[in-house]
Enzyme design. Structure first.
Site, PDB file in Angstrom:
ATOM      1  N   ASP A 158       0.844  -1.194   0.000  1.00 33.68           N
ATOM      2  CA  ASP A 158       0.000   0.000   0.000  1.00 33.68           C
ATOM      3  C   ASP A 158       0.877   1.240   0.000  1.00 33.68           C
ATOM      4  O   ASP A 158       1.714   1.414   0.878  1.00 33.68           O
ATOM      5  CB  ASP A 158      -0.872   0.012   1.265  1.00 33.68           C
ATOM      6  CG  ASP A 158      -1.782   1.228   1.298  1.00 33.68           C
ATOM      7  OD1 ASP A 158      -2.886   1.146   0.722  1.00 33.68           O
ATOM      8  OD2 ASP A 158      -1.385   2.270   1.866  1.00 33.68           O
TER       9      ASP A 158
ATOM     10  N   TYR B  78       2.930  10.100  -0.180  1.00 31.52           N
ATOM     11  CA  TYR B  78       4.004   9.617   0.694  1.00 31.52           C
ATOM     12  C   TYR B  78       5.392  10.002   0.169  1.00 31.52           C
ATOM     13  O   TYR B  78       6.387   9.877   0.882  1.00 31.52           O
ATOM     14  CB  TYR B  78       3.917   8.095   0.920  1.00 31.52           C
ATOM     15  CG  TYR B  78       2.601   7.631   1.519  1.00 31.52           C
ATOM     16  CD1 TYR B  78       1.724   8.539   2.104  1.00 31.52           C
ATOM     17  CD2 TYR B  78       2.234   6.297   1.498  1.00 31.52           C
ATOM     18  CE1 TYR B  78       0.510   8.120   2.638  1.00 31.52           C
ATOM     19  CE2 TYR B  78       1.021   5.873   2.040  1.00 31.52           C
ATOM     20  CZ  TYR B  78       0.167   6.793   2.603  1.00 31.52           C
ATOM     21  OH  TYR B  78      -1.031   6.375   3.131  1.00 31.52           O
TER      22      TYR B  78
ATOM     23  N   LYS C 102      -2.820   5.950  -4.238  1.00 34.69           N
ATOM     24  CA  LYS C 102      -3.933   6.857  -3.911  1.00 34.69           C
ATOM     25  C   LYS C 102      -3.777   8.213  -4.593  1.00 34.69           C
ATOM     26  O   LYS C 102      -2.655   8.714  -4.752  1.00 34.69           O
ATOM     27  CB  LYS C 102      -4.007   7.054  -2.388  1.00 34.69           C
ATOM     28  CG  LYS C 102      -3.885   5.758  -1.605  1.00 34.69           C
ATOM     29  CD  LYS C 102      -4.134   5.917  -0.126  1.00 34.69           C
ATOM     30  CE  LYS C 102      -3.758   4.649   0.629  1.00 34.69           C
ATOM     31  NZ  LYS C 102      -2.347   4.616   1.069  1.00 34.69           N
TER      32      LYS C 102
ATOM     33  N   HIS D  74      -7.670   9.451  -1.768  1.00 35.85           N
ATOM     34  CA  HIS D  74      -6.952   9.411  -0.482  1.00 35.85           C
ATOM     35  C   HIS D  74      -7.771  10.043   0.658  1.00 35.85           C
ATOM     36  O   HIS D  74      -7.883   9.482   1.737  1.00 35.85           O
ATOM     37  CB  HIS D  74      -5.591  10.097  -0.648  1.00 35.85           C
ATOM     38  CG  HIS D  74      -4.560   9.671   0.343  1.00 35.85           C
ATOM     39  ND1 HIS D  74      -3.221   9.682   0.071  1.00 35.85           N
ATOM     40  CD2 HIS D  74      -4.663   9.225   1.623  1.00 35.85           C
ATOM     41  CE1 HIS D  74      -2.553   9.264   1.136  1.00 35.85           C
ATOM     42  NE2 HIS D  74      -3.415   8.985   2.099  1.00 35.85           N
TER      43      HIS D  74
END
Ligand code: NDP
Ligand code: 1BO
Ligand code: 1BO
Length: 319
Positions: A54, A59, A87, A120
């Site tokens: 994931d 990120y 996402k 997200h």
């Protein structure tokens, strides 16, 4: 993944989505996984047996994750046996940015399709928004328009399934009214300190699979040190982390613990072939003072200018 022999009765190392595709029950989380994530992803897949990773554009490590995936494939793992989730970030939550955002993600991950692409958070942020946001930086998003673009990614084979994160029952019902392709997955914060039953029940009603994020309580509220969790872990001769991950599986959710430590990455998937007995499961479910760790406040609340002046508004006052 665990072999059939190592698994208990009724135990599943995967779940089947509405689409018929399968999602491996335990995935590696990568939020705040840092520059080591290429190594962590490779170790998780080639040594610990993970088949599900994931990640997210937000990120900032998709290139690293991509290197880890590539290394695992070079070591002999087939792409079709991996399940990769990413996402769509809040600054791209407008219909004409959906496809370019996905294409960037695919390029960084060095993949030609994703297994799962998620919204997200259901709030649009202006490019360059601050944390906390300044006046005018949090915008309503065109849920129907964005979802149509997500659907077109499925149609064009760029993603196998689409879904959402951080939704409320209110927002989910709105999405279900207009969706041609219903969300396959809803990813939500869930652990014994925040069971999040309302959205869980709504998802069950619609046949939407749920993935539990921050299953250990994230780094802010690491439940591995909770006395009730430690007690059950000692009794079962498992680690607190394993008990928390198993708790998520026994509730019927897939689960995506993050670790950047090789030993913990391995430990966190040793959750097959044993069970948390009913009485201990109930003890874990009765941890008091349930609270979200991720309220979204720092990202989306502007106490003076709004449009969201407190975190409860982000969650449609459902908590
Ligand atoms: P987790 O609940 O997975 O907890 C991670 C923390 O627990 C880290 O500090 C880690 O430290 C530590 N840890 C890992 N394994 C163990 C263990 N066995 N015993 C004790 N401590 C342990 O938090 P996350 O918030 O990272 O959630 C997991 C994943 O879910 C994310 O990485 C991300 O992929 C996803 N997510 C999605 C969100 C969304 O909005 N859709 C929001 C939040 C998360 P160390 O690394 O040092 O081992
Ligand atoms: C910044 C987003 C929270 C983790 O998914
Ligand atoms: C750093 C993001 C936390 C969201 O509440």
């Amino acid at each position: 993944m665990a072999s059939a022999q190592a698994m208990g009765q009724g135990e599943q190392d995967h779940f089947v989505l509405k689409s018929g595709h399968t999602i491996p029950a335990v995935g590696l989380g990568t939020w705040r996984a840092g520059s080591d994530s290429a190594h962590s992803v490779k170790i998780a897949i080639t040594e610990a047996g993970y088949r599900h990773v994931d990640t997210a554009a937000q990120y900032g490590i998709e290139k690293e994750v991509g290197k880890g995936l590539k290394a695992a494939m070079e070591a002999g793992i087939n792409r079709k046996d991996l399940f990769v989730t990413s996402k769509l970030w809040c600054t791209d939550l407008v219909p004409d940015k959906v496809r370019p955002a996905l294409q960037n993600t695919l390029k960084d991950l060095q993949l030609d399709y994703l297994d799962l692409y998620l919204i997200h958070w259901p709030f649009r942020l202006k490019d360059g928004a601050h944390m906390p946001p300044e006046a005018g930086e949090v915008l309503e998003f065109d849920m129907e328009g964005v979802w149509r673009e997500m659907e077109s990614l499925v149609k064009d084979g760029l993603v196998k399934d689409i879904g959402v994160c951080n939704y409320t029952v209110t927002k989910l019902n709105r999405l279900m009214r207009s969706a041609n392709v219903p969300p396959a997955v809803c990813q939500m914060e869930m652990h014994p300190g925040w069971k999040n039953d309302k959205i869980f029940e709504a998802c069950k009603k619609h046949g939407i699979h749920v993935t539990a994020y921050s299953p250990l309580g994230s780094s802010e509220k690491n439940l591995a040190h909770d006395p009730a969790v430690e007690k059950v872990a000692n009794k079962l001769n498992k680690t607190p982390g394993q008990v928390l991950i198993k708790w998520a599986l026994q509730r019927g959710t897939s689960v995506i613990p993050k670790s950047s430590k090789d030993e913990r990455i391995k430990e966190n998937i040793q959750v097959f072939g044993w069970e948390i007995p009913d009485e201990d499961f109930k003890v874990l479910c009765s941890i008091k003072d349930e609270k979200r760790v991720l309220t979204g406040e720092e990202l989306f609340v502007n106490k003076t200018h709004g449009p969201y002046k407190r975190a409860s508004e982000l969650w449609d006052h459902e908590d």
